[in-house]
Design an enzyme around this catalytic site. Structure first.
Site, PDB file in Angstrom:
ATOM      1  N   TYR A 199       0.782  -1.226   0.000  1.00  0.00           N
ATOM      2  CA  TYR A 199       0.000   0.000   0.000  1.00  0.00           C
ATOM      3  C   TYR A 199       0.820   1.286   0.000  1.00  0.00           C
ATOM      4  CZ  TYR A 199      -3.882  -3.093   1.023  1.00  0.00           C
ATOM      5  OH  TYR A 199      -4.817  -4.096   0.941  1.00  0.00           O
TER       6      TYR A 199
ATOM      7  N   PRO B 122     -11.291  -0.553  -2.225  1.00  0.00           N
ATOM      8  CA  PRO B 122     -12.489  -1.302  -2.626  1.00  0.00           C
ATOM      9  C   PRO B 122     -13.739  -0.676  -2.035  1.00  0.00           C
ATOM     10  CG  PRO B 122     -11.431  -2.405  -0.801  1.00  0.00           C
ATOM     11  CD  PRO B 122     -10.591  -1.192  -1.106  1.00  0.00           C
TER      12      PRO B 122
END
Length: 643
Positions: A90, A103
């Site tokens: 990330y 998401p």
């Protein structure tokens, strides 16, 4: 407050009682790595790879040195791979968060017959958030247990405590994940409400008393009126958070020069969450439409600026009933979000008349509008961010498909793992679309271990390739019974690797650790990690994730590479929900074609099993294996390879 059927557990799983993540044997990882990549490479590529791996694993060589250093790290750290994994997965990623990394969970479409209905839903949602957070603060959330093949053990609960306390700060080279201390009402708590691209501070605790649902509704009505005041309108600063991480980091540093902006940023970064009150999109709300509206808001012409993507959770309540949540993925996995959302959806379904409200605060102070001082240069940056978000909106090709022919119960009756069955079906779908097998990512939960996140189940197995070739190459020489044996072999291989992964013995975290410890020691990057095969094996053209839900909702996300697919699936008893994404700019992908291929493959596999069901000697695969809900976020800087 409504009472849900969720009693606190007396036997919670303390973090320190969990075992540490194991470190696989170096030889096992290298052998498995070669087996995972051999069938994805040319003979020449594999020969070169073999040499690089052999050199790396030479007794007394660099591989053994690096593995010893990892063993030392494992002794010192609670989880030896956590920081490496978090950065690689990330925080090092420079792409924009919407679609590429964050998401969304899409709620059932709500029927709001009047504008007040959406505000009532939002007020109930906020009340549920406060109730859930109280369970987190008092550590009374019931403990999770592993399910499936290796079920029954405690799972690490630490990710839950990051849901409402985390914030991702953009950086030039690497972002920073910040977590506030989670304590019971240490200070007046607040959420940020986004409405018409304006941001408002809504205090949810006033005079040490939590606001009632009716009080929350009153405050939301005030925010709606304030947002409609054109004279007070502020620039849509939230658009900057939808930009690339370097670009947003630069813009944020400019904003921070003004005290007004610093104060506004501080209020956002310390909030519990965002609640985004979206205008009606004016489009037909199919499942696919609702999915993209959750992921990017529909761009600047709709609700694309009504967001703040750095916050870990953003609840979206659309005036047209399009509702859900967007997740900044670095603090926690999808299953954590699902558990929280299931609680909140059940909460909102309770009748408001049955709520036990706190005593009302007699004079509620009005919510506060966040203000910004913007230079002409900042307005120019906002225009750039708008343009890039619009390109992202146009590029995303999302197809949400409900497969109604059968569900996981039929697969269980065939004595197979539903997850393994679907993974093999995905291999079949890709092969039929593109004529080859490619590196595939499926996440496996590491929560059996202290601070565990995920590792990768490499679903593109040699056994799966044998099966999909037999099903696709038009050969009539392969009988149904032989195809069934190949299917069973593919299911067995998938289940075996899944078991290795959830027990901490897969290869991706280990290889990442070896690569990163070499960098820390300032050792030249070993040839194995510069080799073409390593890049091919980490260019995940299929990024997949199983996200099961107990209530009606589904998860979606974008592809992780420009020429790949993102496939999230929700297995239910009698159907599956597939969310398939790709990018329109790629000439190689098409979500609808993939969905059609997947549907046909699932039907062909069912028919094959039915043909073989009368054979009492047909091999069977009995157990199921749990997986995680994690997807590998996109990184276009790694087009040729390595989360």
């Amino acid at each position: 407050m409504p009472v849900l059927n969720q009693e606190p557990s007396k036997d919670l799983a303390p973090r320190d009682s969990l075992p540490k993540l194991p470190l696989p044997a170096l030889k096992d990882t290298l052998d498995t790595y070669l087996r995972c990549v051999k069938h994805l490479l040319t003979a020449e590529q594999f020969e070169t790879t073999q040499e690089a791996v052999k050199h790396f694993g030479t007794p007394g060589g660099v591989g053994e040195l690096l593995n010893r250093k990892l063993m030392e790290r494992r002794e010192k750290e609670a989880n030896w791979v956590y920081d490496y994994w978090l950065n690689d997965m990330y925080l090092n990623n420079r792409l924009a968060l919407p679609v590429n990394s964050s998401p969304a969970l899409v709620f059932p479409s709500q029927n709001f017959s009047a504008p007040i209905d959406s505000l009532r839903f939002a007020a109930n949602l906020i009340a549920g958030i406060l109730e859930y957070k109280n369970q987190l603060d008092t550590r009374t959330l019931p403990a999770d247990y592993a399910r499936g093949q290796l079920g029954g053990t405690f799972l690490c609960m630490e990710q839950y405590y990051r849901i409402f306390t985390s914030y991702r700060v953009p950086g030039q080279e690497r972002d920073t994940l910040v977590a506030q201390d989670s304590t019971v009402m240490a200070e007046p708590e607040h959420i940020i409400v986004a409405c018409k691209n304006q941001l408002f501070v809504l205090d949810v605790v006033i005079n040490f008393r939590r606001l009632s649902t009716q009080d929350l509704l009153t405050q939301l009505e005030k925010i709606i009126k304030m947002a409609e005041n054109q004279d007070e309108r502020q620039p849509p600063i939230g658009l900057l958070t939808s930009d690339g991480r370097r670009e947003w980091a630069e813009a944020r540093s400019v904003l921070m020069r003004e005290s007004t902006n610093r104060d506004s940023l501080d209020m956002i970064e310390r909030c519990l969450c965002l609640v985004c009150l979206d205008d009606a999109s004016g489009t037909e709300l199919t499942d696919s439409t609702r999915a993209v509206l959750m992921l990017h808001g529909g761009g600047v012409t709709m609700n694309g600026g009504n967001r703040w993507y750095d916050k870990s959770v953003q609840f979206v309540v659309g005036a047209d009933g399009c509702c859900g949540v967007v997740c900044e993925h670095s603090p926690f996995e999808g299953i954590i979000l699902v558990q929280c959302m299931e609680y909140l959806l059940k909460y909102t379904m309770c009748s408001p008349s049955k709520l036990v409200r706190a005593a009302s605060v007699s004079e509620l102070p009005a919510p506060r509008r966040l203000r910004w001082k913007c230079t002409p240069g900042m307005h120019k940056l906002l225009t750039f961010s708008e343009d890039k978000l619009q390109r992202l909106v146009k590029n995303l090709d999302m197809n949400v498909h409900k497969f109604h022919h059968y569900g996981k119960e039929l697969i269980k009756k065939l004595k197979m793992s539903p997850d393994a069955f679907v993974q093999v079906a995905l291999q079949l779908a890709y092969y039929r679309c593109h004529g080859r097998q490619v590196s595939t990512y499926e996440s496996a939960s590491m929560r059996r271990f202290k601070d565990g996140r995920v590792d990768n189940i490499r679903s593109a197995t040699p056994e799966a390739l044998d099966f999909v070739r037999a099903m696709s190459d038009g050969s009539t020489s392969v009988s149904s019974s032989e195809k069934m044996e190949l299917l069973q072999g593919a299911i067995t291989a998938q289940t075996k690797y899944s078991t290795l992964a959830i027990m901490g013995m897969a290869i991706d975290n280990h290889l990442l650790g070896l690569r990163e410890i070499a960098r820390e020691l300032k050792i030249d990057k070993p040839e194995m990690f510069k080799n073409e095969a390593y890049h091919i094996s980490n260019h995940f053209l299929l990024s997949t994730s199983q996200v099961p839900t107990a209530v009606e909702m589904f998860c979606c996300y974008g592809p992780v590479v420009p020429d790949g697919y993102g496939v999230c699936y929700n297995p239910q008893s009698d159907h599956f929900v597939f969310s398939v994404s790709s990018f329109r700019e790629s000439p190689h992908t098409c979500s609808s074609k993939f969905v059609n291929s997947l549907e046909r493959g699932l039907l062909d596999m069912r028919d094959l099993c039915h043909k073989s069901s009368s054979n009492p000697h047909a091999p069977r695969q009995a157990k199921t294996t749990e997986t995680s809900t994690q997807k590998k976020p996109a990184d276009l800087s790694k087009k040729q390879g390595s989360q």
